[in-house]
Design an enzyme around this catalytic site. Sequence first.
Site, mmCIF file in Angstrom:
data_model
loop_
_atom_site.group_PDB
_atom_site.id
_atom_site.type_symbol
_atom_site.label_atom_id
_atom_site.label_comp_id
_atom_site.label_asym_id
_atom_site.label_seq_id
_atom_site.Cartn_x
_atom_site.Cartn_y
_atom_site.Cartn_z
ATOM 1 N N HIS A 59 24.098 -30.842 -37.350
ATOM 2 C CA HIS A 59 23.346 -30.090 -36.340
ATOM 3 C C HIS A 59 21.963 -29.738 -36.886
ATOM 4 O O HIS A 59 21.809 -29.512 -38.094
ATOM 5 C CB HIS A 59 24.094 -28.801 -35.974
ATOM 6 C CG HIS A 59 25.474 -29.039 -35.450
ATOM 7 N ND1 HIS A 59 26.592 -28.961 -36.251
ATOM 8 C CD2 HIS A 59 25.895 -29.379 -34.206
ATOM 9 C CE1 HIS A 59 27.670 -29.241 -35.508
ATOM 10 N NE2 HIS A 59 27.279 -29.500 -34.273
ATOM 11 N N HIS A 69 21.578 -21.828 -38.478
ATOM 12 C CA HIS A 69 21.226 -21.649 -37.056
ATOM 13 C C HIS A 69 20.688 -20.252 -36.743
ATOM 14 O O HIS A 69 20.214 -20.022 -35.628
ATOM 15 C CB HIS A 69 22.436 -21.919 -36.161
ATOM 16 C CG HIS A 69 22.932 -23.326 -36.209
ATOM 17 N ND1 HIS A 69 22.118 -24.414 -35.990
ATOM 18 C CD2 HIS A 69 24.173 -23.835 -36.473
ATOM 19 C CE1 HIS A 69 22.839 -25.532 -36.110
ATOM 20 N NE2 HIS A 69 24.079 -25.206 -36.404
HETATM 21 ZN ZN ZN Z 1 26.772 -28.260 -38.239
#
Ligand code: ZN
Length: 308
Positions: free
Chosen positions: A161, A122
Amino acid sequence: MKTALLTHADCLSHVTPTGHPERVARLEHVLHALEPLDLTRVTAPLAAEDDILRVHPKSHLEELRRTLPADGYYQIDGDTFTSPGSLDAAFRAAGACVKAVDMVLGGEAPNAFCAIRPPGHHAETDTAMGFCLFGNAALAAKHALDHHGLSRVAVVDFDVHHGNGTQDLLWDDARALTITSQQMPLWPGTGRADETGVHGNVLNIPLGPDTGGAEMRSAWRDQAFPRLRSFRPELIIISAGFDAHQDDPLAQLNWSTEDFAWITAELCKIADEVCDGRVVSTLEGGYDLTALAASAKAHVEELIKAAT
Ligand SMILES: [Zn+2]
């Protein structure tokens, strides 16, 4: 030759506030599960600053250093924190990935798993985000391309994610193919199928909430694997997050431990076809300790099978 396992005790010195899902116990559980396996165990070095600067500006590093707390925590965003040991941990995490690339490309290991934290997928170009400080998988890809002179590297990400950071860091690099499946809708909200990169070098595979292993397998079989085969990467880097597991508290996909074994075996099969089996995998998410440990073990067991 055996699968390499790269880790460092410093990765346990990145501490998050009580109740935070990305906690020290995650890595402890993973390492405990991997204890009985026959692996080449490697102490992860610190990454060189240049390794970080391949994907992040100097200002990002300086900001992390400036705000690193002497004690307690510094809060970067809603869910990203640093503690006094966080930068050491992040440099070991990145260093593990770089060293794993060196070992696999140098013929010292057929494939490798980096048991590290903080995770990386991320972290965007100039910001830490979503528990991640440095883009570990992306900087490993850049190291393979820029330092080792490879022409094509694939990063595949099956964390639940979206790998927004990896996508951001490799968005305009035609030498890097990024393939990522994610639950959608879900934080961070990106990862639609029409996000395809400057050179068509990004493949996003959104998966609906409450889908399971069957949907995942057909999506990867129909979209990801043909794309990966036709790209013919010289190295495959896996962002191995295990939070698509049915027991994970942060998401609503229903993958089983066997699904993680399946996707790993399929990726290793493609690696065998196109790049002499060269795979570097790095730990991303996974927040149910039991499911995480079992899934990471199943993943590494497939790497071991592929290496022999
Ligand atoms: Zn994740």
